[in-house]
Design a protein around this motif. Structure first.
Motif, PDB file in Angstrom:
ATOM      1  N   THR A 269     -44.167  17.677   2.726  1.00 19.57           N
ATOM      2  CA  THR A 269     -43.076  16.708   2.884  1.00 19.57           C
ATOM      3  C   THR A 269     -42.721  16.542   4.354  1.00 19.57           C
ATOM      4  N   ARG A 270     -42.624  17.663   5.078  1.00 16.71           N
ATOM      5  CA  ARG A 270     -42.324  17.599   6.515  1.00 16.71           C
ATOM      6  C   ARG A 270     -43.461  16.914   7.270  1.00 16.71           C
ATOM      7  N   TYR A 271     -44.675  17.223   6.883  1.00 14.11           N
ATOM      8  CA  TYR A 271     -45.842  16.637   7.559  1.00 14.11           C
ATOM      9  C   TYR A 271     -45.877  15.122   7.367  1.00 14.11           C
ATOM     10  N   ALA A 272     -45.603  14.648   6.155  1.00 12.13           N
ATOM     11  CA  ALA A 272     -45.607  13.210   5.893  1.00 12.13           C
ATOM     12  C   ALA A 272     -44.583  12.497   6.768  1.00 12.13           C
ATOM     13  N   ALA A 273     -43.411  13.115   6.954  1.00 15.16           N
ATOM     14  CA  ALA A 273     -42.387  12.519   7.814  1.00 15.16           C
ATOM     15  C   ALA A 273     -42.851  12.495   9.266  1.00 15.16           C
ATOM     16  N   ALA A 274     -43.532  13.556   9.694  1.00 12.02           N
ATOM     17  CA  ALA A 274     -44.030  13.613  11.074  1.00 12.02           C
ATOM     18  C   ALA A 274     -45.117  12.573  11.312  1.00 12.02           C
ATOM     19  N   VAL A 275     -45.985  12.351  10.337  1.00 13.31           N
ATOM     20  CA  VAL A 275     -47.025  11.336  10.457  1.00 13.31           C
ATOM     21  C   VAL A 275     -46.407   9.945  10.567  1.00 13.31           C
ATOM     22  N   ALA A 276     -45.321   9.721   9.835  1.00  7.04           N
ATOM     23  CA  ALA A 276     -44.683   8.404   9.805  1.00  7.04           C
ATOM     24  C   ALA A 276     -43.873   8.102  11.062  1.00  7.04           C
ATOM     25  N   SER A 277     -43.572   9.125  11.861  1.00 13.36           N
ATOM     26  CA  SER A 277     -42.754   8.916  13.058  1.00 13.36           C
ATOM     27  C   SER A 277     -43.478   8.033  14.075  1.00 13.36           C
ATOM     28  N   THR A 278     -42.740   7.113  14.645  1.00 13.03           N
ATOM     29  CA  THR A 278     -43.296   6.225  15.677  1.00 13.03           C
ATOM     30  C   THR A 278     -42.745   6.535  17.065  1.00 13.03           C
ATOM     31  N   GLU A 279     -41.907   7.566  17.163  1.00 10.08           N
ATOM     32  CA  GLU A 279     -41.326   7.944  18.450  1.00 10.08           C
ATOM     33  C   GLU A 279     -42.384   8.607  19.331  1.00 10.08           C
ATOM     34  N   PRO A 280     -42.348   8.373  20.645  1.00  9.30           N
ATOM     35  CA  PRO A 280     -43.269   9.089  21.552  1.00  9.30           C
ATOM     36  C   PRO A 280     -43.025  10.587  21.471  1.00  9.30           C
ATOM     37  N   LEU A 281     -44.058  11.373  21.724  1.00  9.43           N
ATOM     38  CA  LEU A 281     -43.886  12.822  21.738  1.00  9.43           C
ATOM     39  C   LEU A 281     -42.942  13.231  22.856  1.00  9.43           C
ATOM     40  N   THR A 282     -42.064  14.179  22.559  1.00  3.47           N
ATOM     41  CA  THR A 282     -41.181  14.717  23.587  1.00  3.47           C
ATOM     42  C   THR A 282     -41.958  15.687  24.478  1.00  3.47           C
ATOM     43  N   ALA A 283     -41.306  16.160  25.532  1.00  2.00           N
ATOM     44  CA  ALA A 283     -41.966  17.121  26.423  1.00  2.00           C
ATOM     45  C   ALA A 283     -42.353  18.383  25.661  1.00  2.00           C
ATOM     46  N   ASP A 284     -41.451  18.874  24.804  1.00  2.00           N
ATOM     47  CA  ASP A 284     -41.757  20.070  24.018  1.00  2.00           C
ATOM     48  C   ASP A 284     -42.916  19.809  23.049  1.00  2.00           C
ATOM     49  N   GLU A 285     -42.937  18.617  22.474  1.00  2.00           N
ATOM     50  CA  GLU A 285     -44.007  18.284  21.539  1.00  2.00           C
ATOM     51  C   GLU A 285     -45.345  18.128  22.254  1.00  2.00           C
ATOM     52  N   ARG A 286     -45.313  17.589  23.469  1.00  2.00           N
ATOM     53  CA  ARG A 286     -46.550  17.487  24.242  1.00  2.00           C
ATOM     54  C   ARG A 286     -47.084  18.866  24.597  1.00  2.00           C
ATOM     55  N   ARG A 287     -46.191  19.794  24.929  1.00  2.00           N
ATOM     56  CA  ARG A 287     -46.630  21.164  25.213  1.00  2.00           C
ATOM     57  C   ARG A 287     -47.205  21.809  23.950  1.00  2.00           C
ATOM     58  N   ALA A 288     -46.558  21.567  22.816  1.00  2.00           N
ATOM     59  CA  ALA A 288     -47.072  22.107  21.552  1.00  2.00           C
ATOM     60  C   ALA A 288     -48.443  21.522  21.244  1.00  2.00           C
ATOM     61  N   LYS A 289     -48.618  20.243  21.526  1.00  2.00           N
ATOM     62  CA  LYS A 289     -49.913  19.606  21.293  1.00  2.00           C
ATOM     63  C   LYS A 289     -50.987  20.219  22.187  1.00  2.00           C
ATOM     64  N   SER A 290     -50.654  20.461  23.449  1.00  2.00           N
ATOM     65  CA  SER A 290     -51.621  21.079  24.360  1.00  2.00           C
ATOM     66  C   SER A 290     -52.050  22.450  23.845  1.00  2.00           C
ATOM     67  N   GLY A 291     -51.076  23.201  23.332  1.00  2.00           N
ATOM     68  CA  GLY A 291     -51.402  24.510  22.774  1.00  2.00           C
ATOM     69  C   GLY A 291     -52.306  24.408  21.566  1.00  2.00           C
ATOM     70  N   LEU A 292     -52.038  23.433  20.700  1.00  2.00           N
ATOM     71  CA  LEU A 292     -52.885  23.245  19.525  1.00  2.00           C
ATOM     72  C   LEU A 292     -54.297  22.831  19.928  1.00  2.00           C
ATOM     73  N   LEU A 293     -54.391  21.916  20.881  1.00  2.00           N
ATOM     74  CA  LEU A 293     -55.709  21.465  21.320  1.00  2.00           C
ATOM     75  C   LEU A 293     -56.521  22.579  21.948  1.00  2.00           C
ATOM     76  N   SER A 294     -55.846  23.476  22.662  1.00  2.00           N
ATOM     77  CA  SER A 294     -56.570  24.573  23.309  1.00  2.00           C
ATOM     78  C   SER A 294     -57.138  25.548  22.291  1.00  2.00           C
ATOM     79  N   ARG A 295     -56.588  25.546  21.071  1.00  2.00           N
ATOM     80  CA  ARG A 295     -57.056  26.472  20.052  1.00  2.00           C
ATOM     81  C   ARG A 295     -57.925  25.776  18.997  1.00  2.00           C
ATOM     82  N   GLN A 296     -58.173  24.496  19.144  1.00  2.00           N
ATOM     83  CA  GLN A 296     -59.003  23.789  18.186  1.00  2.00           C
ATOM     84  C   GLN A 296     -60.475  24.123  18.379  1.00  2.00           C
ATOM     85  N   VAL A 297     -61.174  24.196  17.273  1.00  2.00           N
ATOM     86  CA  VAL A 297     -62.601  24.457  17.273  1.00  2.00           C
ATOM     87  C   VAL A 297     -63.278  23.369  16.440  1.00  2.00           C
ATOM     88  N   THR A 298     -64.348  22.785  16.981  1.00  2.76           N
ATOM     89  CA  THR A 298     -65.100  21.777  16.246  1.00  2.76           C
ATOM     90  C   THR A 298     -66.188  22.450  15.432  1.00  2.76           C
TER      91      THR A 298
END
Length: 300
Positions: A269-298
């Protein structure tokens, strides 16, 4: 250079040009090879993360090879890592985690599917040719109105059926069963699987959105402290697989899959709301994204 030499040279060049014109191009890269198939996320799970599982598919009308059954069993792994098998009882199997690997997993599996369906009964498909741009895709061959429903197994005994395996295949079955990671399909979300690896337990979830959209949504939740599944659980990171994102959570090893159904439902439910958001990522969210990307494996 004499006239004869020039004639020989010209003829050789012409032959080379003709060869290039008839050369078949390799299969092109497709970022989401299973897009357009029913339950794309479970195709990805079968291809990339499930140890022992099966599902049923059917050829579209007129697409099955002559004398081949319409229905086919898709499996994660087959004996001896065969890409396909036409069993003595007439059952056709397609292995998702073996076979040639081009830029398009759908074409690779379509090649194995046609080879297995066209093989004589009792015959395995030990190898398949490389896919090309002319190879049909699964989307071209299958009845797309039929749902793709995964069954998770404790081992690979579904290989045998009513037939007997030879000694090599029996040994392969025993080794495969010993290596199976205990896995349970969750009910609270499509393509979510609880598994136990050694003394640790995890949930792996194949998200249906493009990986960039899914990563942004996870970043929003992670920055807000809402990416866990309750208690001491934590989001470890995510795999990138076949164009989709597969987040992985570390869980309480004393709890079972059933203990996380309600928490997983709340996360969705939380994820669906996050997907639907059209707001730009905040500074904290951009940092969280960088952390997630650094741990992603293809995967692959």
């Amino acid at each position: 250079m004499g006239k004869a030499s020039r004639r020989r040279r010209t003829g050789a060049d012409q032959g080379s040009t003709d060869h290039q014109r008839t050369k078949v191009e390799p299969a092109p890269f497709v970022a989401r090879p299973f897009e357009g198939l029913p339950n794309e996320t479970d195709w990805v799970a079968m291809r990339e993360i499930l140890p022992a599982a099966t599902a049923s598919i059917a050829f579209a009308e007129g697409k099955a090879p002559e004398s081949s059954p319409t229905d086919v069993t898709v499996a994660t792994v087959l004996p001896m890592a065969w890409p396909g098998l036409h069993r003595a009882d007439g059952t056709v199997f397609l292995g998702t985690q073996s076979g040639s690997v081009s830029g398009d997993a759908s074409r690779d599996l379509a090649t194995s599917l046609l080879a297995a369906a066209g093989a004589e009964q009792g015959t395995p498909v030990a190898s398949t040719p490389a896919s090309t741009v002319e190879t049909p895709r699964l989307q071209d061959l299958l009845d797309l109105s039929r749902p793709f429903e995964v069954t998770v197994h404790e081992g690979f005994d579904f290989w045998v059926g009513d037939s007997e395996l030879d000694d090599d295949a029996k040994a392969s079955l025993e080794r495969a069963n010993e290596s199976v990671i205990p896995t349970t399909k969750m009910d609270a979300a499509p393509s979510a699987y609880w598994c136990r690896i050694g003394e640790r337990t995890h949930i792996r979830l194949v998200l249906p959105e493009d990986e960039d959209v899914a990563t942004d949504a996870l970043a929003r939740l992670h920055a807000g402290g809402e990416s866990g599944l309750g208690g001491e659980t934590r989001l470890l990171g995510a795999f990138r697989a076949c164009g989709l994102l597969v987040p992985v959570w570390d869980l309480d090893p004393e709890k079972s899959a059933a203990d996380y159904e309600s928490e997983l439902a709340s996360f969705m439910t939380r994820y669906a709301a996050a997907v639907a958001s059209t707001e730009p990522l905040t500074a904290d969210e951009r940092r969280a994204k960088s952390g997630l990307l650094s741990r992603q494996v293809t995967l692959r």
